[in-house]
Write a protein that holds these residues in place. Structure first.
Motif, short mmCIF file in Angstrom:
data_model
loop_
_atom_site.label_atom_id
_atom_site.label_comp_id
_atom_site.label_asym_id
_atom_site.label_seq_id
_atom_site.Cartn_x
_atom_site.Cartn_y
_atom_site.Cartn_z
N LYS A 67 0.85 -1.20 0.00
CA LYS A 67 0.00 0.00 0.00
C LYS A 67 0.88 1.24 0.00
CE LYS A 67 -3.33 -0.09 2.90
NZ LYS A 67 -4.08 -0.05 4.17
N VAL A 68 0.58 2.20 -0.88
CA VAL A 68 1.29 3.47 -0.93
C VAL A 68 0.76 4.35 0.19
CG1 VAL A 68 1.84 5.51 -2.30
CG2 VAL A 68 1.61 3.29 -3.42
N VAL A 69 1.59 4.58 1.20
CA VAL A 69 1.16 5.37 2.35
C VAL A 69 1.73 6.78 2.32
CG1 VAL A 69 0.88 3.32 3.79
CG2 VAL A 69 3.08 4.51 3.75
N GLY A 70 2.71 7.05 1.42
CA GLY A 70 3.29 8.38 1.34
C GLY A 70 3.57 8.78 -0.09
N LEU A 71 3.48 10.08 -0.36
CA LEU A 71 3.73 10.60 -1.69
C LEU A 71 4.60 11.84 -1.56
CD1 LEU A 71 3.22 10.75 -4.78
CD2 LEU A 71 1.17 12.12 -4.26
N ILE A 72 5.66 11.87 -2.29
CA ILE A 72 6.53 13.05 -2.37
C ILE A 72 6.63 13.45 -3.83
CG2 ILE A 72 8.83 13.99 -1.97
CD1 ILE A 72 9.21 12.01 0.27
#
Length: 1100
Positions: free
Chosen positions: A76-81
């Protein structure tokens, strides 16, 4: 999910996934520079806690993969930069909208996000926002890592809150049913109130909480939850989630056992604080799956406090059980076609663990399963990635050939026909990476380390593919280099075609990715078996002046000689050879080569590789027949400076490919040394003679030789011309001779010359010449000594009328009858030819070599076949009128086929016809040997077309007969010395003085002696009258006494006689028989007979 992550490993289950993406137009290099700085923050220690949060960054992540976040939370993608460039304030609203759009892609799973804006300055940039960071430029962003750490901590807060919410769910029996993406349609219409459904929900939620605990750094909590989930899911046969729970349990156990990680770069991940704290809780191998006490569960199956389970259970799997549980989980995944990606990634994780455990065979079986997992329609890029990862995994477990096989399949996939633009560069790069797996190296040095390894047919096929790929890349230099490995009969044509466009050289080819292709040397075309440095010709070898020989001697040992050789086999090529080369002269190195190929081999531009001095190599070309035997090849060159030169190898050009072959890299090459000293330049002389050349003398190393034929005693002149054909000036010249005919008795000098005229022409510049006349004289003894050793008394004539004065007459036996001189046997006996050999040595020097004490020697061999002219076949004597003279008779034999005239001093000429023998007489005075031992010689001269001087040596027996006794007796009567042919005159009545003188020429003292004078008259009829008391009277005594006479001294006795009558009287002087006289030979006491004639007195 159709896109597998081939980089997955077991420890990724404890990581939180953060996607870093560019937004808008961002330079690629700048983006990846920022990405590397962000990715450096891979783990963050949480404040006020002992836990560590691990982050996994991806710059590209398919959104469909995010749908599997409930099944396994690490997906699961929990962070985006987001990284963007914004230079003006007007662009900021649009940038902000784009950021919101990016968040919506992963919006359902994101915990937090950040936007990094580069290039924007002003009011907007001064705003303080937690989700946006403004930087003036990509180079001016010092706190990126700090911003990322704060971002990770915010993710942990959300993660921890979700973990607590799930673990303390108070919703009673209503627990959410977590589903995989493909399961949602399958659960429509199910009875949600059944016990089976509730256990399914409980088990899946328990597994989900285990994932959250593992991500939050609570390893032991995660193990408890995974164990409980396994029991619940196994009871309801929920195989997909049971497999996920087992995989989670394996991942947590792997993290516990291998804190360094299972990825390729071991040690990249630091062990977490919780893992280090729990390291002492590892249980013994073989621990089985634990059973959870049902009393520990709440009514909905979720316990808020798991401390009781942690204290009671042995939660972590053993290293052996990890693999068993992985296999079980993979078997469960295999039941679901839509879970192919999950199954593949689980296999990859298991292989990494098996690789660490050194269980290569089981890892290979697991990888074989990966090959047959069907993922549906894959793109070409996905296929390449799949085969590349399989290759790397096989390499990881030590299956190098299997790894090379899949790497080659990936290379071929890069240029598949379905690809619009084939990637030949990628294909070539992958093919290069397969070389070690097939035991193939592009470095020729590796081929000399032992026997051939690998499958030759596969290696040839791979090299063919490298050649083709490099050609399609547009790099013919690479094609030439790779074709050099394919030197068989079928590829020589191709190689020659390529080298005609791009010759193969010895430079290193560097590829864009940094790989360097070393040059290929054809050390087997041809094969060299031995290398020998050849000495210069005899006439060109330098010679050190004797006084300077010791200057170059080594002082490594204080001993003059040691029988122990202090060097190893490895020093054979580096040791210095014991001869020298000369600067500016052509030097030679001989190689023994053969062609192993089944076709004719043409080798061009073959020369020497040297170091130490400037060396001009003169290339050679040769053609070797197919499968030839050893063939000598001589490579030449000219050293241009002085010093020590080392032959390092040779260079060739075969099929258009230039090769530098170093001797140190060749196996089985015999060499006596490859280092030689080059001395400074010296002049060079060329020798010419007035006589034609002949074969060299067998016993000497000569520059040239001449031969001629002479009669014994004949002399001939030889003119020698020396021409300076070098570049240096000739300054010194010496001439010496050495006689090689030591068995022959030679009279006089064989070779004579005058060098003064030649020395007056020095210094001799290049191109100038000088002549030297040399006289050749052949004077040998052809006499048969056995024929001279006859009895000299066989003529029956005494020299003095007294006994012969040589003691040898008493021991010599009568001579046997000789053969007739004119017979054929006698003629053959004296017609044999004798040979004289000598060497003329010209020692010369000049130039820089003379300064260093070097010179050269030019040798001329002279051979003379000497034919006999005349022989002295017999020597005899006849007495003369004096005790100091005799007649010497010589029998002279003409052995030639010509008539000759024999002449001697004070004698008439004697004509001898061919094969004729005549007797010649000479009046010979007897003389004694002097202290130097010179022998009496008889010189004769014969006249033919030329003149010749012949000498014969009188042997020792004859000389002892002819020589005088050591005691010399002189008798003087009336003042006149008397001998056999001398008559002393006196007058009757006058006193006649008589004097006897003894001179001692022996080496010892002699005497005393007593002599008695007895007068008598000889009537010439055999009657001698000794009764002369009335005719002769002695004044005084008739007996003389001589005392001891020392060597070289003399003694004189004086007396007087008175003759009373006229007539002829004789005086006989006798020795008295005493002991002193008997000790000496009788021949020493031979006194001359005295004849006195008394005449009438003169009347006054």
């Amino acid at each position: 999910m159709s896109v597998p992550d081939y980089m997955q490993c077991a420890e990724d289950h404890q990581t939180a996934l953060v996607v870093v993406q560019p937004m808008g137009i961002v330079p690629e290099d700048q983006f990846f520079r920022i990405y590397k700085r962000i990715a450096s923050v891979s783990q963050v220690s949480i404040r006020d806690s002992q836990r560590v949060l691990f982050i996994r960054y991806r710059h590209h992540y398919p959104p469909e993969n995010n749908e599997w976040g409930d099944f396994q939370t690490h997906r699961k993608v929990v962070g985006l930069i987001s990284v963007t460039s914004c230079t003006t304030t007007k662009e900021w609203p649009q940038t902000s909208d784009r950021f919101q759009g990016q968040k919506e892609v992963f919006g359902s799973t994101l915990y937090d996000s950040r936007l990094l804006v580069f290039g924007l300055q002003g009011e907007v940039a001064e705003q303080q926002r937690t989700d946006v960071a403004f930087y003036p430029s990509y180079d001016d962003c010092p706190d990126v890592e700090k911003r990322v750490e704060d971002f990770v901590e915010s993710i942990f807060i959300v993660l921890e809150s979700k973990r607590l919410d799930r673990a303390t769910d108070k919703s009673g029996d209503k627990i959410q049913l977590l589903c995989a993406p493909f399961e949602k349609k399958d659960f429509v219409g199910l009875d949600t109130d059944s016990r089976h459904y509730k256990k399914r929900c409980q088990g899946r939620m328990r597994k989900h909480v285990g994932d959250l605990c593992l991500q939050a750094g609570m390893l032991q909590d995660a193990l408890v939850h995974y164990h409980m989930a396994v029991e619940l899911l196994r009871s309801v046969n929920d195989f997909l989630w049971l497999g996920a729970a087992l995989e989670g349990l394996c991942s947590a156990s792997v993290i516990f056992h291998y804190p360094g990680g299972t990825a390729w770069k071991s040690g990249a991940r630091k062990p977490g604080v919780s893992s280090a704290a729990d390291a002492g809780k590892r249980h013994r191998p073989g621990a089985q799956e634990v059973l959870i006490d049902p009393g520990a569960l709440t009514t909905n199956g979720i316990s808020a406090d798991t401390s009781t389970e942690i204290g009671r259970a042995k939660n972590c799997l053993s290293q052996e059980d990890i693999i068993e549980k992985y296999k079980e989980a993979i078997s469960y995944y295999g039941k679901y076609k839509s879970a192919g990606v999950i199954e593949l990634e689980a296999c990859i994780k298991a292989v990494r663990v098996l690789a660490i455990q050194k269980r290569a065979r089981e890892a290979s079986e697991c990888l074989q399963n990966v090959v047959y997992i069907n993922l549906g329609q894959l793109s070409e890029e996905e296929k390449i990635q799949r085969y590349s990862v399989l290759s790397e995994l096989y390499e990881l477990i030590g299956f190098h050939r299997k790894s090379a096989f899949f790497k080659r399949v990936a290379a071929m996939q890069c240029v598949a026909p379905t690809i619009p633009e084939p990637g030949w560069k990628a294909c070539y790069k992958l093919l290069l990476e397969t070389l070690p797996g097939y035991s193939l190296s592009l470095d020729p040095k590796d081929f000399s380390k032992g026997t051939h390894r690998g499958w030759a047919a596969v290696q040839l096929r791979l090299l063919h593919e490298l050649v083709y790929a490099s050609r399609r890349m547009g790099n013919p230099g690479l094609s030439v280099r790779h074709l050099s490995f394919l030197l068989k009969k079928e590829v020589t044509q191709s190689l020659e075609n390529y080298t005609s466009k791009c010759p193969g050289g010895m430079e290193v080819i560097s590829l864009p990715d940094g790989l360097k292709l070393p040059p290929v040397s054809f050390t087997k075309l041809p094969i060299v078996r031995s290398v020998s440095l050849l000495n210069l010709p005899v006439s060109l070898r330098p010679h050190k002046v004797k006084g300077l020989l010791g200057q170059g001697m080594s002082s490594a040992s204080p001993f003059i000689y040691s029988p122990i050789t202090m060097h190893s086999r490895g020093d054979e090529r580096s040791k210095k050879i014991d001869f020298q080369w000369v600067q500016g002269d052509v030097c030679e190195v001989q190689l023994m080569v053969y062609n192993p190929m089944p076709f004719e081999l043409r080798v061009e531009n073959m020369g020497l590789l040297t170091s130490g001095v400037d060396f001009e190599s003169l290339p050679a070309a040769l053609s070797l027949p197919a499968e030839s035997g050893l063939y000598p090849v001589t490579l030449v060159g000219v050293p241009r400076t002085a010093g020590n030169i080392t032959i390092n190898g040779y260079h060739t050009s075969v099929f258009g490919v230039s090769s530098d072959c170093l001797l140190e890299g060749l196996v089985g090459v015999k060499s006596s040394g490859c280092m030689v000293e080059v001395v400074p330049s010296l002049p060079r002389l060329q020798l010419c003679t007035s006589l034609p050349r002949s074969a060299h003398l067998s016993s000497e190393d000569l520059s040239t030789s001449v031969s001629l034929r002479l009669f014994n005693g004949e002399m001939q002149q030889l003119t020698i011309t020396l021409e300076n054909i070098g570049t240096e000036t000739l300054n010194t010249l010496e001439l010496t001779s050495k006689n090689l005919s030591t068995k022959e008795k030679l009279f006089g000098e064989f070779l004579t010359w005058d060098l003064q005229d030649a020395l007056s022409h020095l210094p001799l510049k290049s191109g100038q010449s000088v002549s030297i006349p040399v006289n050749i004289s052949a004077k040998l003894d052809f006499s048969g000594q056995e024929n001279l050793l006859h009895d000299l008394n066989d003529d029956g004539i005494s020299v003095t009328g007294l006994p012969v004065s040589s003691p040898l007459r008493q021991v010599l036996k009568p001579r046997a009858e000789n053969k007739p001189v004119g017979s054929d046997a006698s003629k053959n006996e004296f017609n044999h030819v004798k040979m004289l050999e000598a060497v003329l040595t010209f020692k010369y020097s000049g130039g820089a070599g003379q300064v260093e004490g070097y010179s050269r020697e030019l040798s001329l061999g002279v051979r003379v076949d000497v034919e006999p002219s005349v022989f002295f076949t017999r020597v005899s004597t006849l007495p003369a009128t004096s005790t100091r003279q005799c007649h010497l008779l010589l029998d002279v034999f003409n052995s030639t086929e010509h008539e000759l005239t024999l002449s001697a001093k004070n004698n008439q000429d004697l004509v001898l016809h061919a094969s004729e023998c005549q007797r010649a007489r000479r009046n010979k005075k007897e003389i004694e040997k002097n202290e130097k031992g010179k022998e009496v010689k008889s010189k004769k001269r014969k006249k033919l077309i030329e003149k010749a001087s012949v000498e014969g040596v009188l042997n020792q027996l004859i000389l002892e007969h002819l020589q005088l006794a050591p005691l010399q007796w002189d008798v003087v009567v009336n003042g006149k010395p008397c001998d056999c042919d001398v008559i002393a005159d006196c007058r009757v009545g006058d006193a006649v003085p008589l004097e006897v003188k003894l001179t001692n020429r022996s080496k010892s003292a002699v005497g005393p002696f007593s002599l008695t004078v007895v007068p008598f008259q000889d009537y010439q009829n055999g009657v001698q009258n000794y009764d002369l008391q009335d005719a002769v009277s002695f004044i005084g005594s008739n007996t003389f006494y001589i005392s001891t006479v020392k060597p070289t001294e003399n003694s004189v006795c004086v007396g007087a006689l008175l003759f009373l009558y006229t007539g002829d009287f004789y005086l006989n002087i006798k020795f008295q028989d005493d002991s002193t006289a008997r000790d000496l030979p009788p021949a020493w006491f031979c006194l001359p007979s005295v004849h006195v004639k008394a005449q009438e007195p003169v009347e006054l």
